[in-house]
Design an enzyme around this catalytic site. Structure first.
Site, short mmCIF file in Angstrom:
data_model
loop_
_atom_site.label_atom_id
_atom_site.label_comp_id
_atom_site.label_asym_id
_atom_site.label_seq_id
_atom_site.Cartn_x
_atom_site.Cartn_y
_atom_site.Cartn_z
N CYS A 173 0.83 -1.20 0.00
CA CYS A 173 0.00 0.00 0.00
C CYS A 173 0.87 1.26 0.00
O CYS A 173 1.58 1.52 -0.97
CB CYS A 173 -0.98 -0.05 1.17
SG CYS A 173 -2.38 1.08 1.00
N GLU A 192 -0.10 -8.70 4.46
CA GLU A 192 0.25 -8.87 5.88
C GLU A 192 -0.96 -8.83 6.80
O GLU A 192 -0.86 -9.22 7.97
CB GLU A 192 1.25 -7.78 6.31
CG GLU A 192 0.66 -6.42 6.61
CD GLU A 192 0.31 -5.57 5.39
OE1 GLU A 192 -0.06 -4.39 5.58
OE2 GLU A 192 0.41 -6.07 4.26
N HIS A 247 -2.62 -5.68 0.67
CA HIS A 247 -2.09 -5.92 2.03
C HIS A 247 -1.96 -7.42 2.33
O HIS A 247 -2.80 -7.99 3.03
CB HIS A 247 -3.02 -5.30 3.06
CG HIS A 247 -2.91 -3.82 3.19
ND1 HIS A 247 -1.89 -3.20 3.87
CD2 HIS A 247 -3.71 -2.83 2.72
CE1 HIS A 247 -2.06 -1.89 3.83
NE2 HIS A 247 -3.16 -1.64 3.13
#
Length: 286
Positions: free
Chosen positions: A104, A200, A198
């Site tokens: 991002c 993660e 994303h």
């Protein structure tokens, strides 16, 4: 064991707000994910945008095996002291030759630091699920996207995007909302792999971020009311609790690429596996 550095670009008040919402700052989320993927790894967290952080030089970074940049609400096109500090940090990362990865805003910071351009997305947001991401010809052969199918969905929450990649960059994936969904940037001595989405994040963190942004989503006409946002949030929370629930997957229109944690983390896992070979791999201009 490997040693990783996580750089979070949230401002102090934004970190605290995220901790109240999700229990962790963006850097703490990254650190927890890295600890799960690489048990025993050493993970440090820094906040380069903070005035108290001090300048970073390439010599400060070379002891790390990889550097990872988080997402944040930062707009890298703003000419502000915290943005300048974050970009200076990223230039030091490139100069160090240590391989780096970002999601991002991390992709946006690397883009701007290497000479590309970032902009506010024109009249739209991408929130919750980035749909039908597809690799470019270069991306299909790139190790960042190893194991991805022809098209996939991923967690995403952003209102800014890469407008133009810098020289030395390769576009790896796109979708109908955001042209630059994944890229490799070679700059100075460094190699950066990044994604606009994303890998993660847990689905719970995505859901809580959407709930926190309900008014913005209604204003952007992605939902008709905050009640509609909450219904979507409820489905995401149900999927987080039960990733194999076929009915919830159907309501959200997702498959295992989004629902299963191992699949969501594909790009991050690929980066960590290939990072040793990326150190000082970028050609240095004469």
């Amino acid at each position: 064991m490997p040693r990783y550095l996580v750089a979070q670009s949230e401002r102090p008040e934004e970190r605290e707000r995220r901790r109240r919402r999700a229990g962790k700052s963006s850097g703490e989320t990254y650190a927890a994910t890295l600890s799960q993927l690489c048990p025993g790894a050493s993970v440090d967290i820094v906040s380069p945008a903070d005035a108290s952080a001090g300048p970073f030089a390439a010599a400060d970074l070379i002891r790390y095996d990889a550097i990872l940049l988080t997402g944040s609400p930062m707009h890298v096109y703003d000419d502000a002291p915290d943005v300048r500090r974050q970009l200076a940090f990223m230039r030091a990362v490139f100069a160090s030759g240590v391989p780096s990865f970002g999601s991002c805003a991390g992709l946006q910071v690397a883009t701007a630091a290497a000479g590309g351009r970032v902009r506010k997305m024109p009249e739209r947001l991408e929130a919750g699920v980035a749909r039908r991401i597809a690799a470019t010809d270069a991306g299909r052969a790139h190790p960042l996207l190893e194991g991805r199918p022809a098209a996939w969905d991923a967690p995403a929450i952003h209102g800014d995007e890469v407008e133009e990649l810098p020289a030395g960059a390769t576009l790896l994936a796109s979708n109908g909302v955001t042209r630059v969904q994944a890229a490799e940037i070679c700059h100075d001595r460094g190699v950066f792999w990044g994604v606009q989405y994303h890998p993660e994040l847990s689905i719970e963190e995505v859901a809580l971020a959407l709930r926190d942004s309900a008014g913005d989503l209604v204003e952007a006409e992605l939902a008709g009311s905050e009640c509609e946002v909450q219904a979507h949030v409820d489905d995401l929370l149900a999927l987080h609790a039960h990733p194999d629930d076929r009915a919830v997957r159907w309501r959200l229109g997702v498959d295992g690429e989004f629902a299963e944690e191992r699949r969501r983390r594909c790009e991050l896992t690929n980066f960590l596996r290939h990072a040793p070979a990326l150190r000082n791999a970028a050609p240095v201009a004469a």
